[in-house]
Design a protein around this motif. Structure first.
Motif, PDB file in Angstrom:
ATOM      1  N   LEU A   1       0.830  -1.212   0.000  1.00  0.00           N
ATOM      2  CA  LEU A   1       0.000   0.000   0.000  1.00  0.00           C
ATOM      3  C   LEU A   1       0.862   1.260   0.000  1.00  0.00           C
ATOM      4  CD1 LEU A   1      -2.822  -1.105   2.455  1.00  0.00           C
ATOM      5  CD2 LEU A   1      -3.050  -0.720  -0.004  1.00  0.00           C
TER       6      LEU A   1
ATOM      7  N   THR B   1       0.751   4.103  -3.034  1.00  0.00           N
ATOM      8  CA  THR B   1       0.195   5.433  -2.754  1.00  0.00           C
ATOM      9  C   THR B   1       0.731   6.505  -3.707  1.00  0.00           C
ATOM     10  OG1 THR B   1      -0.259   4.826  -0.469  1.00  0.00           O
ATOM     11  CG2 THR B   1      -0.152   7.180  -0.963  1.00  0.00           C
TER      12      THR B   1
ATOM     13  N   ASP C   1      -7.725  -0.341   1.378  1.00  0.00           N
ATOM     14  CA  ASP C   1      -7.169  -1.377   2.237  1.00  0.00           C
ATOM     15  C   ASP C   1      -8.373  -2.088   2.830  1.00  0.00           C
ATOM     16  OD1 ASP C   1      -6.081  -3.007   4.162  1.00  0.00           O
ATOM     17  OD2 ASP C   1      -4.846  -1.443   5.088  1.00  0.00           O
TER      18      ASP C   1
END
Length: 172
Positions: free
Chosen positions: A10, A14, A34
């Protein structure tokens, strides 16, 4: 996959979503979810199409509206609305709705007419798509299917080949 590995992925994705949104211009919004976070799954947003924000959730159940649309379009000879292959949803409930609707349309059976065997097939498909890896997924799926949580847990155990203690469940 471990939480640590998921967090690393993640974190790496980003900054990528900014580039994706910029590549496709102002009509594009890229949202990173998520799914471990349930109702607050949005962890990053690039672009402004829907106004979604980090931590955001849209809690509107449009299942009845979609079913009404399908029902009303049938006498006119129109096909039910095509389910997109990619779902841009602001919360997990909407993702579950889209998945339930897509599976029901693919199978040609309304939810209320699913036999236990067909419900097991549906739950198996959801399990293969990691729906149940998301916290509180079982109660949400149960609500969409009109079944109790205990029935979904029992059916899920059967799909996974897990033996559960207790009285035999009624076939539906």
């Amino acid at each position: 996959m471990s939480d640590r590995a998921t967090d690393a992925i993640l974190a790496a994705l980003t900054p990528v979503i900014e580039g994706l949104a910029a590549t496709f211009g102002p009509a594009c919004e890229v949202v990173l979810h998520d799914c471990r976070r349930g109702d607050r799954s949005v962890v990053a947003v690039a672009g402004q199409v829907t106004g979604r924000q980090v931590g955001g959730a849209l809690n509107l159940d449009v299942t009845a509206l979609r079913q009404a649309g399908d029902l009303l379009s049938a006498p006119a000879g129109a096909a039910p609305a095509r389910i997109p292959t990619t779902t841009f949803a602001n919360d997990f409930d909407e993702v579950v709705d889209v998945m339930v609707r897509a599976e029901v349309l693919a199978r040609g059976n309304p939810i209320v007419s699913l036999t236990r065997g067909k419900r097991l097939d549906l739950l198996r498909a959801f399990d293969e798509r990691a729906v149940f890896a998301v916290r509180n997924a079982v109660p949400r799926v149960a609500a969409r299917l009109g079944a109790s949580r205990s029935a979904i847990y029992a059916d899920l155990a059967k799909c996974r080949g897990t033996v559960i203690e207790g009285p035999e469940r009624e076939e539906s």
